[in-house]
Design a protein around this motif. Structure first.
Motif, PDB file in Angstrom:
ATOM      1  N   LYS A  72       0.829  -1.214   0.000  1.00 51.01           N
ATOM      2  CA  LYS A  72       0.000   0.000   0.000  1.00 51.01           C
ATOM      3  C   LYS A  72       0.859   1.257   0.000  1.00 51.01           C
ATOM      4  O   LYS A  72       0.548   2.227  -0.702  1.00 51.01           O
ATOM      5  N   GLU A  73       1.931   1.246   0.770  1.00 51.74           N
ATOM      6  CA  GLU A  73       2.834   2.398   0.800  1.00 51.74           C
ATOM      7  C   GLU A  73       3.481   2.619  -0.556  1.00 51.74           C
ATOM      8  O   GLU A  73       3.612   3.758  -1.025  1.00 51.74           O
ATOM      9  N   TRP A  74       3.893   1.527  -1.206  1.00 50.14           N
ATOM     10  CA  TRP A  74       4.503   1.642  -2.525  1.00 50.14           C
ATOM     11  C   TRP A  74       3.494   2.228  -3.517  1.00 50.14           C
ATOM     12  O   TRP A  74       3.818   3.118  -4.295  1.00 50.14           O
ATOM     13  N   ALA A  75       2.267   1.729  -3.481  1.00 49.60           N
ATOM     14  CA  ALA A  75       1.224   2.220  -4.390  1.00 49.60           C
ATOM     15  C   ALA A  75       0.939   3.701  -4.150  1.00 49.60           C
ATOM     16  O   ALA A  75       0.757   4.470  -5.100  1.00 49.60           O
ATOM     17  N   ALA A  76       0.898   4.112  -2.904  1.00 50.91           N
ATOM     18  CA  ALA A  76       0.593   5.507  -2.570  1.00 50.91           C
ATOM     19  C   ALA A  76       1.679   6.456  -3.063  1.00 50.91           C
ATOM     20  O   ALA A  76       1.401   7.633  -3.324  1.00 50.91           O
ATOM     21  N   ALA A  77       2.901   5.956  -3.209  1.00 52.25           N
ATOM     22  CA  ALA A  77       4.012   6.796  -3.646  1.00 52.25           C
ATOM     23  C   ALA A  77       4.213   6.789  -5.164  1.00 52.25           C
ATOM     24  O   ALA A  77       5.172   7.379  -5.659  1.00 52.25           O
ATOM     25  N   ASP A  78       3.312   6.150  -5.899  1.00 53.66           N
ATOM     26  CA  ASP A  78       3.440   6.080  -7.353  1.00 53.66           C
ATOM     27  C   ASP A  78       3.369   7.494  -7.955  1.00 53.66           C
ATOM     28  O   ASP A  78       2.510   8.282  -7.578  1.00 53.66           O
ATOM     29  N   PRO A  79       4.246   7.815  -8.907  1.00 49.96           N
ATOM     30  CA  PRO A  79       4.192   9.123  -9.557  1.00 49.96           C
ATOM     31  C   PRO A  79       2.841   9.426 -10.213  1.00 49.96           C
ATOM     32  O   PRO A  79       2.455  10.591 -10.315  1.00 49.96           O
ATOM     33  N   TYR A  80       2.118   8.394 -10.642  1.00 49.53           N
ATOM     34  CA  TYR A  80       0.787   8.628 -11.196  1.00 49.53           C
ATOM     35  C   TYR A  80      -0.168   9.160 -10.126  1.00 49.53           C
ATOM     36  O   TYR A  80      -1.089   9.918 -10.438  1.00 49.53           O
TER      37      TYR A  80
END
Length: 99
Positions: A72-80
């Motif tokens: 979830k943390e990785w997804a939240a930090a996505d440039p998109y």
């Protein structure tokens, strides 16, 4: 464990996608280099590998993390995310069975 990230785009996301794409792909390449990316790609808005100006309606990423929270943390930090491309993001555990 594997996790699936399913993201849905806002309307008319193509210009924002184009601008943020290099940074988005760089993060995916890092995971690929680490052997932690199973698959990733966008969902075309029309039935075509190259939807042109029709753009995309979302993305699917399946990747390996130690926990759901890390995914979830990785997804939240996505440039998109920062660019406003995604209106919703769902992260769930995924069990690979085939192939």
């Amino acid at each position: 464990m594997w996790y699936v990230i399913y993201s849905e785009d806002v309307e008319n996301s193509l210009p924002m996608r184009k601008e943020a794409r290099p940074a988005h792909l760089a993060r995916l390449q890092e995971l690929t280099d680490q052997g932690r990316l199973l698959v990733a790609g966008p969902c075309p808005a029309i039935d075509s590998d190259d939807p042109g100006e029709a753009g995309f309606t979302g993305s699917v990423v399946i990747l390996d993390f130690d926990s759901l929270e890390q995914a979830k943390e990785w997804a939240a930090a996505d440039p998109y995310m920062a660019a406003g491309v995604y209106k919703t993001v769902t992260v769930k555990p995924y069990k690979k069975v085939f192939p």
